[in-house]
Design an enzyme around this catalytic site. Structure first.
Site: not given
Ligand code: ZN
Length: 377
Positions: A59, A61, A66-67, A153, A160, A192, A221, A276
């Protein structure tokens, strides 16, 4: 082509001092005192230095993430050189909050760029929500027609997420399982877990009411909070794989979480680490005020493994599993995570104190720290 002599191998199981013949990017032969004479063969005598499988980060990116604090909080992409310097020879890329601004197509291009350079990169399609964010129009189609896609995913228990019901999640499981059947992949729904009080409840509902095939579920997570981790241990004791995030989202140091799971009787084959990496973390000043965003570190898997052997007093073969054979098993990557004949020639070379000295990816040396590993590779 390389003949690597006198390597002390943790495969992750200890194999003692062994020679390895590397040809065509794979392990062609292994054994004590191999006698090989071939034109173009380079021989390297490691004199008892430690060789392990290349690390797997399931996992990360790769194209940035982000964002969650505006456009300026988006993080950048990760280069192959950066992965080599932390021993990660196999990665799985995915989208996060940036699913609103980045596309699966852009992720695919980044993943294939890393493959072209000589490491191994896969990806998950989809992102946080249930809205269709796929290249072909469906999860199943992406798995069947797009080689690096290992599964999908989705997020639960997070603002979110789309707050999917157990039935809706089962339909996602069906897509990854059938997509896997058709394409010859295992098929993984990478889940997630956010910080909401519903925790992993919907996953247990799937197990209890739909007899969901647990090996296709991969919650991540899991050590975000102590009480979530308690649920995750229960999930693992029922045979599910649990993914401890090493670079972010953790209530304690990841190696202590892994130790707690081992002490609770969880099979180490079911514990995985992922960084992550490049998730957007808050950067704070001395008073705790958020002053920007920083990318989650991709070195966190290597460090969590090193902490397990150095501070956790865990034997190297068990400490290596969460970053080698366990994620390979979870992802269904039969050529990864072990040093054996036929496997891809992905290696990390360590000194006696488990400092990373060099990295081979698919048969090529790609990183060397001369202060730790002075051999002419
Ligand atoms: Zn992630």
């Amino acid at each position: 082509m390389y003949l690597i002599q006198n390597a002390q191998i943790w495969s992750p199981e200890p194999l003692g001092i062994v020679d390895i013949l590397v040809a065509g990017g794979r392990v062609a032969a292994m054994g004590p005192n191999l006698d090989v004479r071939l034109p173009g063969l380079r021989t390297v005598d490691l004199q008892g230095a430690v060789l392990t499988p290349g690390l797997i980060d399931q996992h990360v990116h790769v194209a940035g993430a982000g964002g969650k604090r505006g456009f300026s909080s988006l993080t950048g992409e990760i280069s192959m050189d950066e992965f080599m310097a932390v021993g990660s020879t196999t990665v799985v890329g995915l989208l996060g909050t940036d699913g609103a601004t980045r596309s699966i197509e852009a992720l695919y291009a980044k993943v294939q760029g890393l493959n072209e350079q000589g490491m191994t990169a896969h990806m998950f399609t989809g992102y946080y929500g249930m809205d269709p964010k796929y290249i072909t129009g469906s999860i199943q189609g992406d798995m069947v027609f797009i080689q690096p896609v290992l599964g999908c995913k989705i997020a639960i228990s997070d603002i979110r997420s789309s707050y999917p019901t157990a039935t809706e999640l089962m339909r996602r499981v069906r897509e990854v399982v059938v997509g896997g059947m058709v394409s010859g992949k295992k098929g993984i729904l990478h889940v997630h877990l956010g910080g909401a009080a519903s925790q992993m409840d919907v996953l247990f509902e799937m197990l209890d009411h739909f007899e969901a095939p647990i090996k296709h579920l991969s919650p991540t997570h899991v050590a975000r909070t102590e009480s979530l981790f308690t649920q995750a241990i229960e999930f693992a004791l029922r045979g599910g794989s649990i993914d401890i995030t090493t670079g972010a989202s953790k209530y304690t140091e990841p190696h202590w979480a892994a130790l707690r799971a081992l002490e609770a009787g969880v099979n180490p084959d079911l514990i995985t680490f992922s960084t992550d990496g490049h998730a957007g973390l808050d950067r704070k000043d001395d008073s705790g005020q958020v002053i920007g965003t920083r990318p989650a570190p991709i070195a966190a898997n290597l460090h969590a493994f090193q902490s397990l052997v150095r501070e956790g007093s865990v034997k190297p073969d068990v400490a290596l599993k969460p970053v080698t054979s366990s994620p390979a098993r979870n992802l269904g990557l039969s050529h990864k995570g072990r040093i054996e004949v036929g496997a891809d020639a992905d290696f990390c070379l360590f000194d006696a104190e488990w400092n990373l000295g060099a990295v081979m990816a698919r048969g090529s040396w790609n990183y060397q720290n001369q202060s730790i590993c002075a051999f002419a590779l």
